[in-house]
Design a protein around this motif. Structure first.
Motif, PDB file in Angstrom:
ATOM      1  N   MET A   1      11.957  -6.166   7.524  1.00 45.22           N
ATOM      2  CA  MET A   1      11.022  -6.876   6.656  1.00 45.22           C
ATOM      3  C   MET A   1      11.742  -7.594   5.515  1.00 45.22           C
ATOM      4  SD  MET A   1       7.823  -4.278   6.285  1.00 45.22           S
ATOM      5  CE  MET A   1       6.944  -5.498   5.290  1.00 45.22           C
ATOM      6  N   LEU A   2      12.820  -7.003   5.027  1.00 45.51           N
ATOM      7  CA  LEU A   2      13.581  -7.585   3.927  1.00 45.51           C
ATOM      8  C   LEU A   2      14.769  -8.343   4.505  1.00 45.51           C
ATOM      9  CD1 LEU A   2      13.670  -4.483   1.542  1.00 45.51           C
ATOM     10  CD2 LEU A   2      11.979  -6.328   1.601  1.00 45.51           C
ATOM     11  N   ASP A   3      14.950  -9.606   4.102  1.00 44.04           N
ATOM     12  CA  ASP A   3      16.085 -10.353   4.617  1.00 44.04           C
ATOM     13  C   ASP A   3      17.390  -9.825   4.010  1.00 44.04           C
ATOM     14  OD1 ASP A   3      16.468 -11.543   2.053  1.00 44.04           O
ATOM     15  OD2 ASP A   3      15.079 -13.156   2.552  1.00 44.04           O
ATOM     16  N   ALA A   4      18.507 -10.294   4.517  1.00 43.85           N
ATOM     17  CA  ALA A   4      19.818  -9.772   4.116  1.00 43.85           C
ATOM     18  C   ALA A   4      20.066  -9.946   2.622  1.00 43.85           C
ATOM     19  CB  ALA A   4      20.912 -10.461   4.935  1.00 43.85           C
ATOM     20  N   ASN A   5      19.681 -11.094   2.095  1.00 42.61           N
ATOM     21  CA  ASN A   5      19.898 -11.355   0.667  1.00 42.61           C
ATOM     22  C   ASN A   5      19.100 -10.388  -0.197  1.00 42.61           C
ATOM     23  OD1 ASN A   5      20.843 -12.933  -1.638  1.00 42.61           O
ATOM     24  ND2 ASN A   5      18.748 -13.712  -1.759  1.00 42.61           N
ATOM     25  N   GLN A   7      17.988  -7.436   0.698  1.00 44.06           N
ATOM     26  CA  GLN A   7      18.541  -6.100   0.866  1.00 44.06           C
ATOM     27  C   GLN A   7      19.763  -5.891  -0.030  1.00 44.06           C
ATOM     28  OE1 GLN A   7      19.187  -4.642   4.826  1.00 44.06           O
ATOM     29  NE2 GLN A   7      17.313  -5.545   5.637  1.00 44.06           N
ATOM     30  N   THR A   8      20.594  -6.908  -0.121  1.00 44.46           N
ATOM     31  CA  THR A   8      21.780  -6.808  -0.973  1.00 44.46           C
ATOM     32  C   THR A   8      21.388  -6.628  -2.437  1.00 44.46           C
ATOM     33  OG1 THR A   8      23.059  -8.183   0.551  1.00 44.46           O
ATOM     34  CG2 THR A   8      23.891  -7.976  -1.709  1.00 44.46           C
ATOM     35  N   GLN A   9      20.405  -7.432  -2.882  1.00 44.58           N
ATOM     36  CA  GLN A   9      19.945  -7.314  -4.262  1.00 44.58           C
ATOM     37  C   GLN A   9      19.334  -5.939  -4.529  1.00 44.58           C
ATOM     38  OE1 GLN A   9      17.654 -10.651  -5.891  1.00 44.58           O
ATOM     39  NE2 GLN A   9      18.344 -11.910  -4.187  1.00 44.58           N
ATOM     40  N   LEU A  10      18.498  -5.476  -3.595  1.00 44.47           N
ATOM     41  CA  LEU A  10      17.829  -4.190  -3.780  1.00 44.47           C
ATOM     42  C   LEU A  10      18.841  -3.046  -3.782  1.00 44.47           C
ATOM     43  CD1 LEU A  10      15.243  -2.626  -4.124  1.00 44.47           C
ATOM     44  CD2 LEU A  10      14.904  -2.693  -1.648  1.00 44.47           C
ATOM     45  N   LYS A  11      19.853  -3.121  -2.947  1.00 49.62           N
ATOM     46  CA  LYS A  11      20.890  -2.086  -2.928  1.00 49.62           C
ATOM     47  C   LYS A  11      21.583  -1.997  -4.276  1.00 49.62           C
ATOM     48  CE  LYS A  11      24.805  -0.404  -0.230  1.00 49.62           C
ATOM     49  NZ  LYS A  11      25.658  -0.630   0.972  1.00 49.62           N
ATOM     50  N   GLY A  12      21.828  -3.151  -4.901  1.00 47.10           N
ATOM     51  CA  GLY A  12      22.436  -3.158  -6.225  1.00 47.10           C
ATOM     52  C   GLY A  12      21.543  -2.499  -7.259  1.00 47.10           C
ATOM     53  N   TYR A  13      20.235  -2.765  -7.196  1.00 47.46           N
ATOM     54  CA  TYR A  13      19.298  -2.143  -8.135  1.00 47.46           C
ATOM     55  C   TYR A  13      19.240  -0.628  -7.937  1.00 47.46           C
ATOM     56  CZ  TYR A  13      17.446  -6.764  -9.374  1.00 47.46           C
ATOM     57  OH  TYR A  13      17.300  -8.049  -9.829  1.00 47.46           O
ATOM     58  N   LEU A  14      19.195  -0.210  -6.671  1.00 47.13           N
ATOM     59  CA  LEU A  14      19.047   1.213  -6.388  1.00 47.13           C
ATOM     60  C   LEU A  14      20.260   2.022  -6.833  1.00 47.13           C
ATOM     61  CD1 LEU A  14      17.360   1.102  -2.850  1.00 47.13           C
ATOM     62  CD2 LEU A  14      16.277   1.449  -5.077  1.00 47.13           C
ATOM     63  N   ALA A  15      21.381   1.363  -7.066  1.00 50.19           N
ATOM     64  CA  ALA A  15      22.565   2.061  -7.581  1.00 50.19           C
ATOM     65  C   ALA A  15      22.316   2.613  -8.984  1.00 50.19           C
ATOM     66  CB  ALA A  15      23.768   1.115  -7.586  1.00 50.19           C
ATOM     67  N   SER A  38       8.147   0.848   8.186  1.00 47.16           N
ATOM     68  CA  SER A  38       9.371   0.074   8.404  1.00 47.16           C
ATOM     69  C   SER A  38      10.004  -0.312   7.067  1.00 47.16           C
ATOM     70  CB  SER A  38       9.068  -1.167   9.232  1.00 47.16           C
ATOM     71  OG  SER A  38      10.217  -1.988   9.360  1.00 47.16           O
ATOM     72  N   LEU A  39       9.152  -0.736   6.107  1.00 43.55           N
ATOM     73  CA  LEU A  39       9.649  -1.102   4.778  1.00 43.55           C
ATOM     74  C   LEU A  39      10.290   0.109   4.091  1.00 43.55           C
ATOM     75  CD1 LEU A  39       9.887  -3.027   2.328  1.00 43.55           C
ATOM     76  CD2 LEU A  39       7.570  -2.322   1.696  1.00 43.55           C
ATOM     77  N   LEU A  40       9.635   1.262   4.161  1.00 40.06           N
ATOM     78  CA  LEU A  40      10.159   2.455   3.500  1.00 40.06           C
ATOM     79  C   LEU A  40      11.492   2.869   4.117  1.00 40.06           C
ATOM     80  CD1 LEU A  40       6.943   4.644   3.033  1.00 40.06           C
ATOM     81  CD2 LEU A  40       7.905   2.899   1.515  1.00 40.06           C
ATOM     82  N   ASP A  41      11.617   2.782   5.435  1.00 40.49           N
ATOM     83  CA  ASP A  41      12.884   3.126   6.086  1.00 40.49           C
ATOM     84  C   ASP A  41      14.002   2.172   5.660  1.00 40.49           C
ATOM     85  OD1 ASP A  41      11.860   5.294   7.453  1.00 40.49           O
ATOM     86  OD2 ASP A  41      11.345   4.134   9.246  1.00 40.49           O
ATOM     87  N   ALA A  45      17.414   3.340   3.604  1.00 37.51           N
ATOM     88  CA  ALA A  45      18.732   3.086   4.187  1.00 37.51           C
ATOM     89  C   ALA A  45      19.709   2.467   3.194  1.00 37.51           C
ATOM     90  CB  ALA A  45      18.586   2.179   5.409  1.00 37.51           C
ATOM     91  N   LEU A  46      19.197   1.980   2.089  1.00 42.65           N
ATOM     92  CA  LEU A  46      20.040   1.300   1.100  1.00 42.65           C
ATOM     93  C   LEU A  46      20.606   2.227   0.036  1.00 42.65           C
ATOM     94  CD1 LEU A  46      17.851  -1.905   0.563  1.00 42.65           C
ATOM     95  CD2 LEU A  46      19.895  -1.673   1.998  1.00 42.65           C
ATOM     96  N   SER A  47      20.146   3.486   0.017  1.00 42.70           N
ATOM     97  CA  SER A  47      20.608   4.405  -1.024  1.00 42.70           C
ATOM     98  C   SER A  47      20.545   5.846  -0.539  1.00 42.70           C
ATOM     99  CB  SER A  47      19.750   4.249  -2.291  1.00 42.70           C
ATOM    100  OG  SER A  47      20.067   5.248  -3.245  1.00 42.70           O
ATOM    101  N   ASP A  48      21.597   6.605  -0.850  1.00 39.65           N
ATOM    102  CA  ASP A  48      21.608   8.033  -0.511  1.00 39.65           C
ATOM    103  C   ASP A  48      20.649   8.829  -1.389  1.00 39.65           C
ATOM    104  OD1 ASP A  48      23.534   7.580   1.413  1.00 39.65           O
ATOM    105  OD2 ASP A  48      25.216   8.004   0.065  1.00 39.65           O
TER     106      ASP A  48
END
Length: 527
Positions: A1-5, A7-15, A38-41, A45-48
């Motif tokens: 559901m989330l495009d690659a860009n 996902q990258t931004q969200l991974k940075g926030y979740l840090a 699907s969105l929740l999964d 997947a972007l953060s431990d």
């Protein structure tokens, strides 16, 4: 559901998550539930520090709670918070995960001190630009105070609830099962309704302030520009606003702000507030001005009284209170406001899916609203007072191509009809034949221009018959030391970029006025 860009931004926030969180899902076999899972999964997947738990324990499905592990701290979304609400989702993930908010410490303390149990529900639409402020405010309050809970509900997905509660305008906020409010609200505004003594305390604090060199009244583009230009001169600057950002917050798409190809009103409003915060400006938000008393002599102090009862004094004043949507002023309009009569097609359009609506007004705003609504509702009737539409030709051609739109010109709306609970129709007069007609429908979107916010100034300065503040080429009003800027004035072409320029000019004129006052009058507090 989330495009690659994304996902990258969200991974940075979740840090930035400091404490592990769980996404507790309630789902069924519907496509929307599968979409939510699907969105929740993807998020997990972007953060431990993020995990998904399937419990199916909530009556609303699909829904999910963002919960801090090992605690009761959390917020719930019923639906899929994408569109305008994606930012609300990201902030909720961070705040439940222990990332500190930027809310002022005294406001945080006030939220913590609330005594009582507060169960909030907010109905939103994914196209509503006003809804995220409410959702984010109540989410944050529920994280700060464990006695506050909040569920953000996607109205388009839970239409039976919307119908049962007769919700026809979003955001619609319920507290402990009863309607609490409608429309944009931030934490301070919600607190003001919950903590009845807060307003008096704030008013007392405001009244104790020393006089300003420049007091800006209004927090839209003109007011923000005025405050920045005044503060850059190193003089004591204050800004009092009913809501920072002004009418720009209600603007969906902005494509004519030079050098910025596209932005949205709430985004620009936030940028204005952040820019002003970079300077030494005393911002007094949620403060509506009710009276202006000009100085008795040149160089004296002007007084502005606020609705809270507070009084501010200043050597110069810049009035930038803007304008608001013009009403039809016909029987039934006030009675059915937010019960079928609305002024924001972007916010409320999805609530009328499959229904019949009317748009009042044939200018650009009206025709754009009709085009927008035609893709959602069953049928649109556009009603225009003049004999021809006034919108740009390109918009009229687009409107004419839509099969579910009817245009009625030379028509005067005379009454909004309803059954006591909601709109059922509209009466209009055919101006060519002097005959009366009725249209059966469920919604009315009013788009007939703006009216300046100057009722409180009628006895203070010169106004035009339309209520606009009369100003000269320097932005000065009929009273020395009092200036005005933006949509509230006689300046033609009510545009954001023009308002900013006029606000800057008014501030420079105010400074020039101050430095030319006799020195013994103490015109400048800070040189």
């Amino acid at each position: 559901m989330l495009d690659a860009n994304l996902q990258t931004q969200l991974k940075g926030y979740l840090a930035n998550i400091k404490q592990p969180i769980e996404l507790v899902a309630s789902a069924d076999d519907s496509p929307k539930s599968r979409e939510m899972l699907s969105l929740l999964d993807e998020i997990a997947a972007l953060s431990d520090d993020v995990s998904v738990v399937r419990q199916d324990d909530d009556k609303r499905r699909p829904s999910f709670m963002i919960r801090r592990k090992g605690s009761d701290i959390g917020v719930r979304f019923a639906g899929i918070p994408l569109g305008h609400e994606f930012t609300s989702l990201v902030l909720a993930l961070l705040q439940v995960g222990g990332h500190p908010s930027k809310l002022a410490q005294d406001v945080i303390a006030q939220v913590k001190d609330l005594d009582g149990d507060y169960a909030f529900e907010t109905y939103f639409s994914l196209t509503c630009q006003n809804c995220p402020d409410v959702v984010q405010a109540l989410n944050l309050m529920s994280v700060i105070n464990p006695r506050i809970s909040h569920v953000a509900i996607e109205g388009g997905l839970f239409q039976q609830e919307v119908a049962d509660r007769q919700i026809m305008s979003v955001p619609a906020i319920y507290l402990n099962g009863a309607l609490f409010g409608q429309g944009r609200m931030n934490v301070e505004q919600i607190l003001a309704k919950l903590d009845t003594g807060a307003s008096a305390r704030v008013a007392e604090k405001i009244s104790a302030k020393e006089p300003f060199d420049v007091l800006v009244v209004g927090g839209g583009p003109a007011g923000a520009a005025s405050a920045i230009y005044a503060a850059r001169k190193g003089i004591r600057t204050g800004l009092a606003a009913e809501r920072f950002g002004g009418q720009v917050l209600d603007t969906m798409s902005i494509e004519n702000f030079i050098s910025v190809k596209h932005t949205e009103g709430p985004v620009l409003g936030t940028a204005l507030e952040q820019h002003v915060a970079d300077y030494d400006v005393d911002v007094m938000n949620l403060q509506k001005a009710t009276r202006l008393v000009p100085a008795k002599a040149e160089g004296g102090l002007h007084e502005v009284t606020l609705e809270s009862g507070a009084t501010l004094k200043a050597r110069t004043v810049i009035l930038s209170t803007g304008a608001r949507w013009r009403q039809m002023n016909v029987p039934g309009e006030d009675s059915y406001r937010n019960k079928g009569v609305t002024y924001c097609p972007h916010c409320d359009g999805p609530l009328f899916k499959g229904k019949r609506v009317a748009v009042i007004g044939g200018g650009n705003s009206g025709v754009e609203a009709a085009i927008d609504l035609a893709g959602v509702v069953a049928h649109v009737t556009l009603i225009e007072y003049d004999s021809d539409l006034r919108a740009d030709a390109v918009l009229q051609r687009k409107l004419a191509s839509l099969p579910n739109v009817k245009v009625i010109t030379s028509a005067l709306t005379t009454e909004v009809a309803g059954d006591g609970q909601k709109v059922t129709g509209l009466h209009y007069k055919d101006r060519n034949h002097d005959t009366m007609h009725e249209i059966e429908l469920e919604g009315i979107f009013v788009q007939i221009g703006l009216v300046p916010n100057t009722e409180w100034l009628k006895d203070s300065i010169a106004l035009t018959p339309r209520g606009e503040i009369e100003i000269d080429h320097r932005g000065e009003t009929s009273r020395p030391g009092i200036f005005a800027a933006g949509d509230v004035t006689t300046v033609p072409f009510k545009q954001i970029i023009i308002a900013m320029g006029e606000g800057s000019k008014a501030a420079l004129s105010a400074f020039d006025y101050l430095i030319r006052l006799p020195v013994d009058e103490g015109a400048l507090i800070a040189a």
